[in-house]
Design an enzyme around this catalytic site. Structure first.
Site, PDB file in Angstrom:
ATOM      1  N   TYR A 167       0.837  -1.198   0.000  1.00 52.30           N
ATOM      2  CA  TYR A 167       0.000   0.000   0.000  1.00 52.30           C
ATOM      3  C   TYR A 167       0.873   1.251   0.000  1.00 52.30           C
ATOM      4  O   TYR A 167       0.659   2.189  -0.779  1.00 52.30           O
ATOM      5  CB  TYR A 167      -0.899  -0.020   1.236  1.00 52.30           C
ATOM      6  N   GLY A 200      -6.555  10.440   6.997  1.00 47.49           N
ATOM      7  CA  GLY A 200      -6.651   9.996   8.386  1.00 47.49           C
ATOM      8  C   GLY A 200      -7.014   8.525   8.472  1.00 47.49           C
ATOM      9  O   GLY A 200      -7.259   7.868   7.459  1.00 47.49           O
TER      10      GLY A 200
END
Length: 286
Positions: A167, A200
């Site tokens: 990722y 976030g």
């Protein structure tokens, strides 16, 4: 730090938006807010059935006079992403906002580059406000090069750490691409704003899959801890919609060109790798 709500967004009537990976999670919440401001939003996703379900739900939740449409996008293959972009060019005459939201993909490069002619054409209009927004987290890895395809195809494994490294690799590549693209557009005097951001920690299908992969305690964390520590879809979308359509960005375009944002809509400094000029210049893959 600016306060963010739908009232802080520009009017999007007559504007066309693409959001990738948006039938759930932050992308879904983002589409809802942008459509409520009057935008024609394309939900770019591979699965038509899931997209149709998401669009039906969005319409039931009131998107005012905006609209949401499915556009087929398969990010598993850069060639498919390129074809998808060309199909979009054939059906739309403008593109005001592109949000690269989907995770784990480097095909966003091909998709974005193929859409650039339309983005540039839209930017020529009087009072145009064209933006390219990329979501990412990228602090785990510190590569020395992005010059070879092996960097992107490296098998980190399916462990918790391996998934995070995969990722992080794609997201670091995205932020490097965003900053390099902004510099290129500035050199060409093209008034397009490129922003990258970290939305976030958000509880979503993706985060549940990653956390659930932690050995022994994964299921416990997913069921009991992440709901307490991770934010909602909407909270994650606030920084994204600020980047995509915030009035402050429109009023202070030069300040936000090539910027990196963190929740909620705060200017920040990206990692040392993301600021590495040498990494940005490699164009073999990007």
């Amino acid at each position: 730090m600016p306060a963010i709500s739908e009232n802080d967004l520009v009017d999007l009537h007559g504007k066309v938006v693409i959001v990738t990976g948006s039938n759930t999670g932050v992308g879904y919440a983002m589409i809802q807010m942008l459509a409520r401001k009057g935008a024609k939003v394309y939900m770019a996703a591979r699965d038509e059935g899931r997209a149709a379900e998401a669009i039906k739900k969005l319409e039931s939740e009131n998107i005012n006079d905006g609209s949401v449409h499915w556009h087929k996008l398969d990010l598993s293959d850069p060639r498919a992403a390129n074809r998808s972009a060309k199909e979009f060019l054939a059906k739309e005459q403008r593109l005001d906002i592109l949000v690269n939201n989907a995770a784990f993909h480097v095909s966003h490069f091909a998709f974005t580059d193929a859409l650039l002619p339309l983005l540039k054409e839209t930017a020529k209009e009087s009072k145009a406000d064209v933006r390219i927004v990329s979501l990412m987290t990228h602090s785990r890895i510190k590569p020395t090069t992005f010059a070879t395809k092996e960097v992107f195809t490296k098998d980190y494994g399916d462990s918790f750490g391996g998934v995070l490294d995969t990722y992080a690799t794609t997201k670091l590549a995205n932020i490097l691409h965003s900053k390099a693209l902004q510099r290129r557009l500035n050199a060409e005097a093209v008034p397009i704003t490129c922003l990258s951001l970290h939305p976030g920690a958000i509880k979503s299908e993706g985060s549940d899959a990653v956390v659930g992969n932690i050995p022994v305690v994964g299921k416990f964390l997913t069921n009991f801890l992440t709901p307490l520590l991770f934010g909602t879809w909407r909270s994650g979308a606030l920084t994204v919609v600020f980047a995509a359509a915030g009035k402050t960005v429109a009023d202070q375009r030069e300040k936000y060109q090539g910027a990196y944002l963190v929740p909620t809509a705060a200017l920040s400094t990206a990692s040392s790798s993301a600021l590495d000029e040498r990494l940005r210049e490699y164009r073999t893959v990007c």
